[in-house]
Design a protein around this motif. Structure first.
Motif, PDB file in Angstrom:
ATOM      1  N   ARG A 255      17.953  30.725   4.117  1.00  0.00           N
ATOM      2  CA  ARG A 255      17.226  30.387   4.689  1.00  0.00           C
ATOM      3  C   ARG A 255      16.060  29.149   3.906  1.00  0.00           C
ATOM      4  NH1 ARG A 255      14.305  30.548   9.227  1.00  0.00           N
ATOM      5  NH2 ARG A 255      15.544  32.979   9.979  1.00  0.00           N
ATOM      6  N   GLU A 256      15.942  30.342   2.016  1.00  0.00           N
ATOM      7  CA  GLU A 256      15.278  29.299   1.018  1.00  0.00           C
ATOM      8  C   GLU A 256      15.844  27.915   0.844  1.00  0.00           C
ATOM      9  OE1 GLU A 256      13.116  28.868  -1.301  1.00  0.00           O
ATOM     10  OE2 GLU A 256      12.715  30.432  -0.568  1.00  0.00           O
ATOM     11  N   VAL A 257      17.576  27.694   1.126  1.00  0.00           N
ATOM     12  CA  VAL A 257      18.172  26.606   0.549  1.00  0.00           C
ATOM     13  C   VAL A 257      17.579  25.187   1.344  1.00  0.00           C
ATOM     14  CG1 VAL A 257      20.179  25.333   0.426  1.00  0.00           C
ATOM     15  CG2 VAL A 257      20.408  27.741  -0.757  1.00  0.00           C
ATOM     16  N   VAL A 258      18.225  25.843   3.292  1.00  0.00           N
ATOM     17  CA  VAL A 258      17.572  25.164   4.026  1.00  0.00           C
ATOM     18  C   VAL A 258      16.241  24.397   3.746  1.00  0.00           C
ATOM     19  CG1 VAL A 258      17.286  24.580   6.468  1.00  0.00           C
ATOM     20  CG2 VAL A 258      19.069  25.722   5.819  1.00  0.00           C
ATOM     21  N   ALA A 259      15.044  25.010   3.349  1.00  0.00           N
ATOM     22  CA  ALA A 259      13.901  25.182   3.149  1.00  0.00           C
ATOM     23  C   ALA A 259      13.725  23.989   2.108  1.00  0.00           C
ATOM     24  CB  ALA A 259      12.612  26.294   2.822  1.00  0.00           C
ATOM     25  N   ARG A 260      14.627  23.902   1.065  1.00  0.00           N
ATOM     26  CA  ARG A 260      14.665  23.236   0.132  1.00  0.00           C
ATOM     27  C   ARG A 260      15.245  21.657   0.201  1.00  0.00           C
ATOM     28  NH1 ARG A 260      10.588  25.029  -2.962  1.00  0.00           N
ATOM     29  NH2 ARG A 260      10.154  27.568  -3.473  1.00  0.00           N
ATOM     30  N   MET A 261      15.879  21.613   0.854  1.00  0.00           N
ATOM     31  CA  MET A 261      16.683  20.693   1.575  1.00  0.00           C
ATOM     32  C   MET A 261      16.456  20.167   2.352  1.00  0.00           C
ATOM     33  SD  MET A 261      19.653  20.848  -0.801  1.00  0.00           S
ATOM     34  CE  MET A 261      20.634  19.250   0.410  1.00  0.00           C
ATOM     35  N   HIS A 262      15.394  20.572   3.286  1.00  0.00           N
ATOM     36  CA  HIS A 262      14.397  19.931   4.068  1.00  0.00           C
ATOM     37  C   HIS A 262      13.493  19.260   3.749  1.00  0.00           C
ATOM     38  CE1 HIS A 262      17.457  20.862   7.363  1.00  0.00           C
ATOM     39  NE2 HIS A 262      17.708  20.130   6.503  1.00  0.00           N
ATOM     40  N   ASP A 263      12.452  19.509   2.377  1.00  0.00           N
ATOM     41  CA  ASP A 263      11.536  18.939   2.076  1.00  0.00           C
ATOM     42  C   ASP A 263      11.049  18.090   2.139  1.00  0.00           C
ATOM     43  OD1 ASP A 263      13.388  18.061   0.661  1.00  0.00           O
ATOM     44  OD2 ASP A 263      11.850  18.201  -1.251  1.00  0.00           O
ATOM     45  N   VAL A 264      12.278  16.914   2.814  1.00  0.00           N
ATOM     46  CA  VAL A 264      11.500  15.778   3.317  1.00  0.00           C
ATOM     47  C   VAL A 264      13.044  14.984   4.346  1.00  0.00           C
ATOM     48  CG1 VAL A 264      11.538  13.165   2.371  1.00  0.00           C
ATOM     49  CG2 VAL A 264      10.390  14.786   1.271  1.00  0.00           C
ATOM     50  N   VAL A 265      12.305  15.341   5.452  1.00  0.00           N
ATOM     51  CA  VAL A 265      13.365  14.695   6.630  1.00  0.00           C
ATOM     52  C   VAL A 265      13.424  13.876   7.437  1.00  0.00           C
ATOM     53  CG1 VAL A 265      13.874  15.624   8.453  1.00  0.00           C
ATOM     54  CG2 VAL A 265      13.205  17.097   6.641  1.00  0.00           C
ATOM     55  N   VAL A 266      13.747  12.600   6.929  1.00  0.00           N
ATOM     56  CA  VAL A 266      14.082  10.894   7.425  1.00  0.00           C
ATOM     57  C   VAL A 266      14.657  11.616   8.927  1.00  0.00           C
ATOM     58  CG1 VAL A 266      14.773   8.976   6.982  1.00  0.00           C
ATOM     59  CG2 VAL A 266      13.635  10.374   5.142  1.00  0.00           C
ATOM     60  N   TYR A 267      16.270  12.054   8.380  1.00  0.00           N
ATOM     61  CA  TYR A 267      16.970  12.032   9.449  1.00  0.00           C
ATOM     62  C   TYR A 267      17.531  13.408   9.854  1.00  0.00           C
ATOM     63  CZ  TYR A 267      21.083  11.887  12.453  1.00  0.00           C
ATOM     64  OH  TYR A 267      22.232  12.518  13.255  1.00  0.00           O
ATOM     65  N   ALA A 268      16.626  13.757  11.895  1.00  0.00           N
ATOM     66  CA  ALA A 268      17.102  15.628  11.966  1.00  0.00           C
ATOM     67  C   ALA A 268      18.027  15.814  12.964  1.00  0.00           C
ATOM     68  CB  ALA A 268      15.322  15.882  12.720  1.00  0.00           C
ATOM     69  N   ASP A 269      18.770  16.782  11.665  1.00  0.00           N
ATOM     70  CA  ASP A 269      19.785  17.291  13.006  1.00  0.00           C
ATOM     71  C   ASP A 269      20.171  18.615  12.640  1.00  0.00           C
ATOM     72  OD1 ASP A 269      22.356  16.670  14.262  1.00  0.00           O
ATOM     73  OD2 ASP A 269      23.187  16.093  12.742  1.00  0.00           O
ATOM     74  N   ASP A 270      20.840  18.686  13.733  1.00  0.00           N
ATOM     75  CA  ASP A 270      20.436  20.832  12.900  1.00  0.00           C
ATOM     76  C   ASP A 270      21.450  21.112  12.567  1.00  0.00           C
ATOM     77  OD1 ASP A 270      19.994  20.692  16.425  1.00  0.00           O
ATOM     78  OD2 ASP A 270      21.394  20.588  17.505  1.00  0.00           O
ATOM     79  N   THR A 271      21.489  22.440  12.461  1.00  0.00           N
ATOM     80  CA  THR A 271      22.078  22.904  10.611  1.00  0.00           C
ATOM     81  C   THR A 271      22.431  24.087  10.674  1.00  0.00           C
ATOM     82  OG1 THR A 271      20.280  21.451   9.700  1.00  0.00           O
ATOM     83  CG2 THR A 271      21.642  23.216   8.154  1.00  0.00           C
ATOM     84  N   VAL A 272      23.541  24.162   9.709  1.00  0.00           N
ATOM     85  CA  VAL A 272      23.445  26.259  10.069  1.00  0.00           C
ATOM     86  C   VAL A 272      24.240  26.000   8.774  1.00  0.00           C
ATOM     87  CG1 VAL A 272      25.341  27.591  10.654  1.00  0.00           C
ATOM     88  CG2 VAL A 272      24.562  25.879  12.420  1.00  0.00           C
ATOM     89  N   LEU A 273      23.795  26.864   7.890  1.00  0.00           N
ATOM     90  CA  LEU A 273      24.444  27.232   6.616  1.00  0.00           C
ATOM     91  C   LEU A 273      24.460  28.734   6.738  1.00  0.00           C
ATOM     92  CD1 LEU A 273      24.488  26.998   3.479  1.00  0.00           C
ATOM     93  CD2 LEU A 273      21.722  27.434   3.587  1.00  0.00           C
ATOM     94  N   LEU A 274      25.888  29.110   7.105  1.00  0.00           N
ATOM     95  CA  LEU A 274      26.507  30.430   6.138  1.00  0.00           C
ATOM     96  C   LEU A 274      26.556  30.976   4.863  1.00  0.00           C
ATOM     97  CD1 LEU A 274      28.761  30.754   8.818  1.00  0.00           C
ATOM     98  CD2 LEU A 274      26.213  31.771   9.115  1.00  0.00           C
TER      99      LEU A 274
END
Length: 419
Positions: A389-408
């Motif tokens: 969750r922390e990595v996804v939040a940092r990577m999506h701080d700026v969203v120009v193109y939104a897409d579903d994301t899964v991180l394991l």
């Protein structure tokens, strides 16, 4: 014929309330499915009934209460009743996906017309949930087609029906929101909890394109093989909406079946593609497979056109795990993983598996991959359940193109942590 019986879900155990609550919910769903199967209730109606009972029982079990469930088939009608503990506030029946009635004694009752022959449900809760989701998505597709046809007919009429058209649009919007709620509930059931694997720590984060959007095509599956190794499947189906969800479910289920049947790990993607070609010729999906021995850390990766995993070492160093030859996913020409990536997941090392939505939020994949290595390095010390969750939040701080994301995230604990 009278098949009446009464069931009561016991209290959860204080040591593991979340797992106990989940087990009680699975038990309730199994009882409802068994009653529906004997009464011949169609899968679509069974899906709404199972979800309604789950939504009703979940807060009660979470608070340590009990839920009494009784079923009966009389005069061609299946009756299912749920009694909540007292004093429990009356439920809002309008929020349930399957209509119900509240009796004077505080019992919530559903009545459905029985079918001509039994319609048994799979014994496995996950497989039964997938079957129910497929039935609902098929119904949703049919409703969308019917709505389009109706709008086309209305467009050819005179302006005097404009008010009716507006009203139908509003109802269509309400229907979409109602189905979205159902999809989100079933989607939660489709995100399997991390299995208990001694010697490994697991974490997951799923981020949909929109908060109120239905399920997408990014799904995962993980389970422990009979020899004790962890198997992970990560799928990104081409397309959007419920169709891509159905395709992703089909792929994950096919690979699980082949893996449990003992097919070679190297051939799973190619074999699944050949199997599904005749069933779903239009299906296309990238696939990433991982197989990890928790005792030794021996790890194999099979990549079918999927973004490369990231390895975070015990010291925080990060790198991509790229195969010498990149394979292709299910439904693509020449599918499979010709070269495996093999490594030893050392003590303290973490493996990150993800879908492309994680690195494409700014439309620059190279920039996204570089940021992912840096973000993973800076947050490598976080506990595994919090890391995705922390990595996804940092990577999506700026969203120009939104897409579903899964991180394991999969970590082999350091030796001192294991002791």
């Amino acid at each position: 014929m009278d098949l009446s019986r009464t069931e009561s879900a016991p209290h959860g155990t204080p040591a593991a309330p979340d797992l106990a609550q989940a087990g009680l919910l699975v038990s309730l769903r199994r009882r409802v499915r068994a009653a529906c199967g004997e009464a011949g209730i169609p899968v679509e109606d069974r899906a709404r009934l199972v979800l309604a009972v789950t939504l009703l029982a979940d807060p009660v079990l979470g608070a340590g209460g009990t839920v009494d469930l009784d079923t009966a088939v009389t005069a061609g009608v299946l009756t299912i009743g749920v009694r909540l503990p007292e004093p429990w506030p009356p439920p809002r029946l309008d929020d349930l996906p399957q209509p119900a009635a509240l009796t004077d004694g505080g019992r919530v009752v559903w009545r459905l017309v029985a079918g001509d022959r039994p319609v048994p449900a799979p014994a496995d809760d996950e497989l039964a949930t997938r079957q129910e989701l497929l039935a609902l998505t098929a119904r949703a597709d049919a409703l969308v087609r019917e709505g389009r046809a109706l709008r086309h007919e209305l467009a050819e009429t005179n302006s005097g029906v404009l008010a009716m058209y507006v009203e139908l649009e509003q109802r269509d919007e309400q229907l979409r929101h109602a189905h979205a709620r159902i999809f989100r509930g079933l989607e939660d059931a489709l995100r399997p909890l991390p299995p208990a694997v001694p010697g490994l720590e697991l974490g997951v984060c799923y981020s949909p394109t929109e908060a109120d959007s239905p399920t997408g095509g990014d799904l995962y599956d993980w389970f422990v093989l009979p020899d004790g190794r962890l198997h992970v499947t990560l799928v990104d189906a081409v397309g959007h909406g419920v169709t891509s969800t159905r395709d992703a479910l089909t792929v994950t289920h096919a690979i699980r079946t082949l893996a449990l049947d003992g097919h070679p790990f190297r051939d799973l993607i190619a074999h699944a593609s050949r199997t599904l070609t005749t069933i779903a010729p239009a299906l296309m999906a990238t696939v990433l497979l991982a197989r990890i021995d928790p005792g030794t850390g021996a790890t194999q990766l099979a990549n079918g056109g999927h973004p490369e995993p990231v390895l975070v070492g015990a010291s925080g160093d990060t790198r991509f795990l790229r195969p010498p030859v990149v394979g292709r996913g299910v439904g693509f020409p020449d599918p499979g993983s010709p070269c495996l990536v093999e490594l030893d997941l050392g003590p303290g090392a973490t493996l990150l598996l993800y879908t492309d939505g994680l690195v494409e939020s700014r439309k620059d994949v190279d920039e996204g991959q570089a940021r992912l290595l840096e973000v993973a390095r800076r947050h490598a010390g976080r506990p595994v359940p919090d890391l995705p969750r922390e990595v996804v939040a940092r990577m999506h701080d700026v969203v120009v193109y939104a897409d579903d994301t899964v991180l394991l995230a999969i970590r082999r604990p350091a030796a001192d942590a294991r002791r």
